[in-house]
Scaffold this motif. Structure first.
Motif, PDB file in Angstrom:
ATOM      1  N   THR A  19      57.371  43.473  35.265  1.00 54.21           N
ATOM      2  CA  THR A  19      56.301  42.493  35.108  1.00 54.21           C
ATOM      3  C   THR A  19      54.949  43.189  35.126  1.00 54.21           C
ATOM      4  O   THR A  19      54.664  43.997  36.013  1.00 54.21           O
ATOM      5  CB  THR A  19      56.346  41.437  36.216  1.00 54.21           C
ATOM      6  N   ILE A  77      44.567  35.585  34.838  1.00 55.10           N
ATOM      7  CA  ILE A  77      45.512  36.689  34.638  1.00 55.10           C
ATOM      8  C   ILE A  77      46.875  36.129  34.248  1.00 55.10           C
ATOM      9  O   ILE A  77      47.379  35.198  34.873  1.00 55.10           O
ATOM     10  CB  ILE A  77      45.626  37.538  35.928  1.00 55.10           C
ATOM     11  N   ASP A 112      51.093  45.462  38.219  1.00 54.09           N
ATOM     12  CA  ASP A 112      50.864  44.403  39.187  1.00 54.09           C
ATOM     13  C   ASP A 112      49.974  44.891  40.337  1.00 54.09           C
ATOM     14  O   ASP A 112      50.230  45.941  40.930  1.00 54.09           O
ATOM     15  CB  ASP A 112      52.209  43.921  39.733  1.00 54.09           C
ATOM     16  N   LYS A 153      50.933  36.775  33.671  1.00 54.24           N
ATOM     17  CA  LYS A 153      52.058  37.628  34.042  1.00 54.24           C
ATOM     18  C   LYS A 153      52.949  37.791  32.816  1.00 54.24           C
ATOM     19  O   LYS A 153      53.406  36.809  32.237  1.00 54.24           O
ATOM     20  CB  LYS A 153      52.849  37.014  35.195  1.00 54.24           C
ATOM     21  N   CYS A 159      44.554  44.058  38.949  1.00 53.14           N
ATOM     22  CA  CYS A 159      43.504  43.087  38.628  1.00 53.14           C
ATOM     23  C   CYS A 159      42.874  42.485  39.881  1.00 53.14           C
ATOM     24  O   CYS A 159      41.664  42.216  39.902  1.00 53.14           O
ATOM     25  CB  CYS A 159      44.066  42.003  37.720  1.00 53.14           C
ATOM     26  N   GLU A 209      50.522  42.676  34.453  1.00 51.56           N
ATOM     27  CA  GLU A 209      49.405  41.744  34.454  1.00 51.56           C
ATOM     28  C   GLU A 209      48.631  41.926  33.152  1.00 51.56           C
ATOM     29  O   GLU A 209      48.463  43.047  32.676  1.00 51.56           O
ATOM     30  CB  GLU A 209      48.447  42.023  35.616  1.00 51.56           C
ATOM     31  N   TYR A 264      44.954  40.753  31.146  1.00 45.62           N
ATOM     32  CA  TYR A 264      43.673  40.030  31.121  1.00 45.62           C
ATOM     33  C   TYR A 264      43.154  39.978  29.688  1.00 45.62           C
ATOM     34  O   TYR A 264      43.426  40.870  28.874  1.00 45.62           O
ATOM     35  CB  TYR A 264      42.647  40.655  32.068  1.00 45.62           C
ATOM     36  N   THR A 275      42.761  35.341  39.492  1.00 45.34           N
ATOM     37  CA  THR A 275      44.125  34.810  39.370  1.00 45.34           C
ATOM     38  C   THR A 275      44.217  33.632  38.408  1.00 45.34           C
ATOM     39  O   THR A 275      45.300  33.367  37.861  1.00 45.34           O
ATOM     40  CB  THR A 275      44.647  34.382  40.751  1.00 45.34           C
TER      41      THR A 275
END
Length: 423
Positions: free
Chosen positions: A218, A209, A250, A211, A253, A220, A222, A206
């Motif tokens: 939305t 990552i 979402d 958003k 990850c 995610e 990386y 978190t």
């Protein structure tokens, strides 16, 4: 007659082969598609008269390269360097969608001396991202602007109508790359002028990552590999933030972070699975996951706690995990995939700050005619087409960041439906 050799007829090759065989009569080309599974190659060429399917081992490939003008490699990345070296020996051009490697970069002088073009990174990501970003950057600079931030994210996803598992993901490209994503070293990017280095163990956590919200959706994101090198590649001398990354829906990850931190993506230590079940190998106490229903559902959906024999001989956790996701995340014949690419550029001009957001969002037709195959294969096919037509002239080992590439290729891609919308 120009003879082209395509090595590999896997998931991403459908549109590459379809496009080139479709214009073979115009370019006066003949295409040979080589795959260890000849049936796979035959299915891709669809009985078109300008193409043939063969199944050659590496020695047979080496023996036959001399009969071709240009070689396109869709093989695993670790095969490219030996093929490239053979292309130099036989004085043949070499094109691929895969990342530039240090080994191939070192061949630059030899390639130039032979009057050849070795074009790397001409697929989706990398490839289409390079051309669209560089086009936008050059346009901003031509107007007197100065790019100070660049965010670029891309993901091969599953279409919402075909999303049937708690990972919200299905396999539309090489499953091995999915399992090993991020294991090539620390990911790096620029953030407010500082280099941020993210070790693999934290990559999906978190803290790192991002958003990414576009419209009502939305994602995610990386970090992907080393973004810092693109400061020079894209010519961004004043850039303060530069992040290239991969998109997922979402929740993905968090689940993948759990797998990494329990060692389940390890590809080094071998385990004798002939006398083991998945439950014994992964040794997951599902009772400890009851406080996180989504994570529990993800782990159960992969089959990690199942008391079912593995029988894969000596293999790593990563190999077992790949075997599972190929089954559990397999696209059904009528499933559709989705490719989303998002660029955001922040720039200064006339003492004011502006932003430009560009988004490509397309869905495939089915599990063969995929968005992934289209976005990987068409840029490569069209750059080969333009090279043979003489619209692109280049030598040495290159990637498609010069305007000669994006001016020739992007209009053709738009005619094929690969259109970026400005948000």
């Amino acid at each position: 007659m120009v003879n082209i050799l395509i090595l590999g007829a896997g998931r991403s090759s459908y549109h590459l082969i379809t496009h080139l065989t479709g214009i073979a009569h115009i370019l006066n080309i003949r295409i040979t598609v080589c795959d260890r599974d000849k049936k796979l190659a035959e299915d891709k060429i669809q009985n078109r008269p300008a193409a043939q399917a063969v199944s050659w081992n590496i020695d047979e490939i080496f023996q036959n390269i001399k009969n071709y003008h240009l070689v396109i490699s869709m093989l695993p990345p670790d095969m490219h360097e030996v093929i490239a070296q053979r292309c130099i020996a036989e004085k043949k051009h070499f094109f691929t969608a895969s990342y530039m490697t240090e080994g191939i970069q070192k061949l630059n002088n030899e390639v130039k001396q032979a009057g050849l073009l070795f074009l790397m990174e001409c697929g989706l990501d990398p490839g289409l991202d390079h051309m669209t970003i560089k086009h936008a950057v050059d346009e901003i600079y031509s107007l007197g602007g100065e790019v100070i931030e660049l965010y670029s994210y891309c993901g091969g996803l599953v279409a919402k109508d075909s999303d049937t598992n708690p990972w919200h993901y299905k396999i539309s490209w090489n499953p091995r790359n999915v399992v090993l994503a991020g294991q090539g070293g620390d990911a790096q990017y620029l953030q407010d002028g500082n280099i941020v280095s993210v070790p693999y163990a934290q990559l999906f956590g978190t803290d790192y990552i991002k958003k990414i919200t576009v419209g009502n959706e939305t994602f995610e994101g990386y970090a992907n590999r080393d973004s810092t090198m693109y400061k020079d590649i894209y010519y961004l001398p004043h850039i303060k933030t530069l992040i290239r990354g991969t998109l997922r829906y979402d929740g993905f990850c968090k689940g993948w972070h759990y797998l990494i931190n329990n060692g389940y993506t390890d590809n080094h230590v071998l385990h004798n699975t002939n006398t083991m079940t998945y439950k014994q190998l992964f040794n997951i106490d599902t009772d400890t996951l009851t406080s996180d229903p989504m994570l529990l559902a993800q782990i159960q959906a992969l089959g990690l706690p199942d008391d079912v024999p593995i029988n894969m001989n000596l293999v790593t956790y990563a190999q077992v995990l790949q075997h599972l996701i190929e089954k559990k995340w397999r696209m059904m014949p009528h499933d559709k995939d989705r490719v989303v690419m998002i660029h955001k550029l922040v720039y200064n001009m006339d003492n004011k700050s502006y932003s430009k957001i560009m988004m490509l969002d397309i869905e495939g037709i089915d599990s063969v005619n995929t968005a992934m195959s289209k976005t990987v294969g068409l840029p490569l096919a069209i750059v080969v087409q333009k090279f043979l037509e003489g619209s692109i002239a280049d030598e040495g080992v290159n990637i498609p960041v010069h305007e000669k590439y994006y001016k020739a290729v992007l209009p053709e891609l738009e005619r094929e439906g690969l259109i970026f919308k400005y948000m």
